[in-house]
Design a protein around this motif. Structure first.
Motif, PDB file in Angstrom:
ATOM      1  N   UNK A  84       0.813  -1.226   0.000  1.00 33.26           N
ATOM      2  CA  UNK A  84       0.000   0.000   0.000  1.00 33.26           C
ATOM      3  C   UNK A  84       0.841   1.269   0.000  1.00 33.26           C
ATOM      4  N   UNK A  85       2.117   1.165   0.375  1.00 33.12           N
ATOM      5  CA  UNK A  85       2.957   2.353   0.323  1.00 33.12           C
ATOM      6  C   UNK A  85       2.974   2.860  -1.113  1.00 33.12           C
ATOM      7  N   UNK A  86       2.651   4.155  -1.309  1.00 30.16           N
ATOM      8  CA  UNK A  86       2.511   4.691  -2.654  1.00 30.16           C
ATOM      9  C   UNK A  86       1.052   4.947  -3.018  1.00 30.16           C
ATOM     10  N   UNK A  87       0.129   4.285  -2.297  1.00 33.91           N
ATOM     11  CA  UNK A  87      -1.311   4.448  -2.558  1.00 33.91           C
ATOM     12  C   UNK A  87      -1.632   4.328  -4.038  1.00 33.91           C
ATOM     13  N   UNK A  88      -1.059   3.337  -4.682  1.00 30.38           N
ATOM     14  CA  UNK A  88      -1.290   3.203  -6.123  1.00 30.38           C
ATOM     15  C   UNK A  88      -2.705   2.741  -6.432  1.00 30.38           C
ATOM     16  N   UNK A  89      -3.467   2.437  -5.391  1.00 30.23           N
ATOM     17  CA  UNK A  89      -4.867   2.070  -5.575  1.00 30.23           C
ATOM     18  C   UNK A  89      -5.671   3.280  -6.088  1.00 30.23           C
ATOM     19  N   UNK A  90      -5.067   4.475  -5.985  1.00 26.82           N
ATOM     20  CA  UNK A  90      -5.732   5.677  -6.504  1.00 26.82           C
ATOM     21  C   UNK A  90      -5.666   5.755  -8.024  1.00 26.82           C
TER      22      UNK A  90
END
Ligand SMILES: *[C@@H]1O[C@H](CO)[C@@H](O)[C@H](O)[C@H]1NC(C)=O
Ligand SMILES: CC(=O)N[C@H]1CO[C@H](CO)[C@@H](O)[C@@H]1O
Length: 692
Positions: free
Chosen positions: A473-479
């Motif tokens: 989840x580091x980076x919040x690439x789910x956005x």
């Protein structure tokens, strides 16, 4: 230097494979589940040990490069080319499909990799390096030593080197490479109908080779058809055309192939542990060595870095012929022959014609490759620039983010490492107890459900792959795309909107990735889970590229299968018990996701052990042909939940959790904190500062 027996040094961990491994591919039977799950964490940790002085190791390697052991004499009085091959073949097994392969783990010492055709005689290279390994002990992993040996050799022969990412951790056995084949595991996860034409998720066209058969497709010297295979397999390792041509030409700037006669190399280690690859031609060593079965050097100065390889490809006419080893290779059309020194100079003073392999010639048959060959032939600096970067990528790709790289020779973060903005100083982070309170308020006011927040955090963090350390989840690439477009994230946009007000309150000081993880954590606690540790300091990426290879294979749909689930859990780096605890918590809350209907438990607002009792005890049947429903109850489930009861390692844990709720909550706490922080290499050793 004393030459030690490879078998003795390098240990035997995996039982010998079938003596005719390739035949295993021909089985028609549909695969049965044979994969097993880890039930404990077994990787031996060496990170407490201080890293060896790499400059001192390099010095020892350079000395070794210019020595020659009569048991395996060096070609041209230089082991450099041999170590380049060692490092390349250790790292080149990496593939993007599942992040497996690569030299981290040093699994080339074990089966299946040590017995691969493409690793013929590399047991000798590892034995040559063994005294250096013994000298530095735990401070130098085998993986680091192999890659540093190849990289130092390139530098020593005049080649360009970008740097070195140290920090590989050795595995205790070859089990993590079983999916690479040839093994039963590979047959299940990545069956290959015709060995020689294997497709993804396998990394190469041929099990036991690193890329393609250099002789040409299925051994035919068809250079036109070889080029697409070269491109396809290098793409499976995330290499584009310029990188591919640079790597091939850079690797083949050095050394020679060995195939003195048609008799072959002898038996591989899994068939002759005592005397593997004894060599069936004459003395078996030096000018009599048999490795790939081709014979000859690519350039006239095989221990010197240059771009002659590309010039020769362009300047001569090349004809295929059957070389002394009995395989198709290519020679310069007669009137223009070029010579190079042959064999170990200590023994021989003869000269040998340069040669090419079908896969080399293919680079002149494909228009895009040909253009690059011409560029490198005319511009050494362009070649050097691309090669140094491509070599670093080849050898470091499986190491994951740059935050895993240790040592004094680490170059700046590269694109392939998907660098994130630096971890902020802990003093600039918000007071997370206040953020916790804001999240609890949001949940109390029903502005967002605990289920949504838990799912968002889990979907974000469970992208992590322990194989190549991508994801997390580091980076919040789910956005960003592609992650936000995955079907499992169909509800994520609404959940993120609900969090927007908190994000706005804290502004820059609170990253989306910290917020997503903390929100999931608080939601679990709010619903009855134990209080869990939170570590802050994540930063946000500006795109989703870092998740390019991470499309989830388990989606809850009926097509999920037990082998895929087991594979996904093992890639996550979770044990059976850890995975079941997390899934039980996520599925204790809320409704089934997306277009599925119903809920898993009678109280979808509480994390307790009802979920386990339900899936173990209730009679589920297929419902609307896409999910499951418990007969006579308003309790629903996905295919994944049914797999929990079918897979013994998972159901065993589910029974324990069903019987003992406190035990479940204790295990959940450990597992959740582990997966939420699995990608936090950036704060290793500084947890006190960043974790509350
Ligand atoms: C391949 O990738 C390298 C490194 O990112 C880059 O320099 C090069 O331009 C790329 N080549 C092509 C053909 O896209
Ligand atoms: C142009 C050239 O180098 N020709 C050589 C090709 O090989 C023969 C036999 O080895 C030599 O005699 C030629 O001089």
């Amino acid at each position: 230097m004393k030459f030690l027996s490879a078998a003795l040094l390098l240990g035997l961990a995996t039982p010998a494979l079938s003596s005719c491994p390739y035949l295993a591919s021909l089985s028609d039977d549909s695969p049965q589940r044979q994969l097993t799950l880890k039930t404990e964490n077994t990787k031996s940790r060496t990170e407490q040990v201080e890293l060896a002085d790499l400059q001192a190791v390099k010095k020892d390697i350079v000395e070794l490069l210019h020595s020659s052991d009569p048991k395996w004499p060096s070609d041209y009085d230089n082991y450099g080319p041999f170590f380049v091959r060692l490092a390349w073949h250790c790292t080149g097994s990496y593939r993007t499909s599942d992040g497996r392969g690569g030299c981290d783990g040093g699994r080339q010492r074990f089966d299946p990799e040590r017995s691969w055709d493409d690793n013929t005689n590399l047991d000798k290279a590892r034995s040559l390096l063994a005294p250096i390994k013994e000298k530095y002990g735990l401070s130098l992993s085998w993986g680091d030593l192999f890659v540093l040996a190849g990289t130092t050799a390139i530098e020593d022969m005049g080649g360009p080197v970008l740097g070195f990412c140290a920090g590989r951790e050795d595995d205790d056995d070859g089990s993590a490479s079983l999916p690479l084949g040839p093994t039963a595991e590979q047959e299940i996860l990545a069956p290959c109908e015709t060995n020689g034409e294997c497709e993804e998720p396998l990394g190469s066209t041929t099990v036991g080779l690193i890329y393609v058969n250099p002789e040409g497709p299925m051994g035919q010297p068809d250079a036109d058809r070889s080029a697409p295979q070269v491109r396809d397999t290098f793409e499976r390792m995330a290499m584009n055309d310029t990188e591919t041509v640079a790597l091939i030409g850079g690797g083949h700037a050095f050394g020679k192939t060995h195939g003195a006669c048609p008799s072959g190399p002898g038996l591989p280690p899994n068939e002759d542990e005592e005397n593997p690859w004894s060599g069936e031609c004459g003395s078996g060593v030096g000018v009599d060595a048999f490795t790939s079965g081709f014979e000859g050097p690519w350039t006239t100065q095989p221990t010197q870095w240059d771009n002659e390889y590309f010039q020769s490809l362009l300047n001569y006419k090349w004809d295929s012929w059957i070389g002394p080893g009995g395989h198709n290779q290519w020679q310069v059309r007669k009137e223009q022959n070029v010579t190079a020194p042959s064999g170990p100079a200590a023994d021989g003073d003869g000269s040998q014609d340069i040669m090419m392999l079908t896969s080399d010639i293919s680079l002149t048959r494909d228009p895009a490759y040909l253009k690059i060959v011409k560029e490198y032939a005319s511009s050494l600096s362009s070649f050097e620039n691309q090669f140094s970067h491509a070599w670093y990528k080849l050898t470091s790709r499986d190491m994951g983010p740059v935050t895993r790289c240790k040592g004094s020779m680490v170059p700046p973060a590269q694109e392939f490492q998907y660098p994130l903005p630096p971890t902020p100083p802990s003093s600039s982070l918000p007071d997370f107890s206040k953020v916790r309170a804001s999240l609890a308020n949001l949940l109390s006011s029903n502005a967002v459900s605990a289920s949504s927040l838990t799912t968002l955090a889990w979907n974000c963090a469970s992208t992590f792959r322990s194989t190549d350390y991508l994801g997390g989840c580091n980076g919040a690439r789910i956005l960003f795309s592609p992650g936000k477009d995955w079907s499992i994230n169909s509800d994520s946009e609404d959940t993120l909107k609900a969090l927007q007000s908190i994000k706005d309150t804290y502004g820059e000081s609170l990253s989306w990735s910290d917020l997503i993880v903390l929100a999931g954590t608080v939601a679990l606690e709010f619903s009855g889970a134990d209080k869990m540790r939170f570590c802050g300091g994540r930063t946000d990426a500006s795109d989703g590229l870092g998740w390019s290879y991470l499309t989830p294979k388990i989606t809850g749909s009926l097509s999920d299968d037990s082998n895929i689930l087991i594979d996904e859990i093992s890639k996550l780096g979770l044990t059976a018990g850890e995975y079941v605890a997390i899934l039980g918590a996520v599925h204790s809350l809320g409704d089934l996701p997306g277009d599925y209907v119903g809920q898993w438990t009678s109280d979808p607002f509480t994390v307790d052990n009802e979920y386990f009792k339900n899936i173990l005890d209730l009679p589920f049947t297929l419902y609307e042909n896409r999910q499951y429903k418990a007969e006579g109850e308003e309790i629903y489930a996905l295919k994944t939940d049914m797999l929990i009861r079918e897979i013994p390692e998972l159901s065993s844990k589910a029974y324990d959790y069903a019987a003992d709720e406190d035990y479940f909550k204790g295990e959940l706490k450990n597992a959740w904190v582990k997966i939420m922080n699995a990608d936090r290499f950036d704060i290793e050793g500084r947890e006190e500062e960043y974790c509350e």
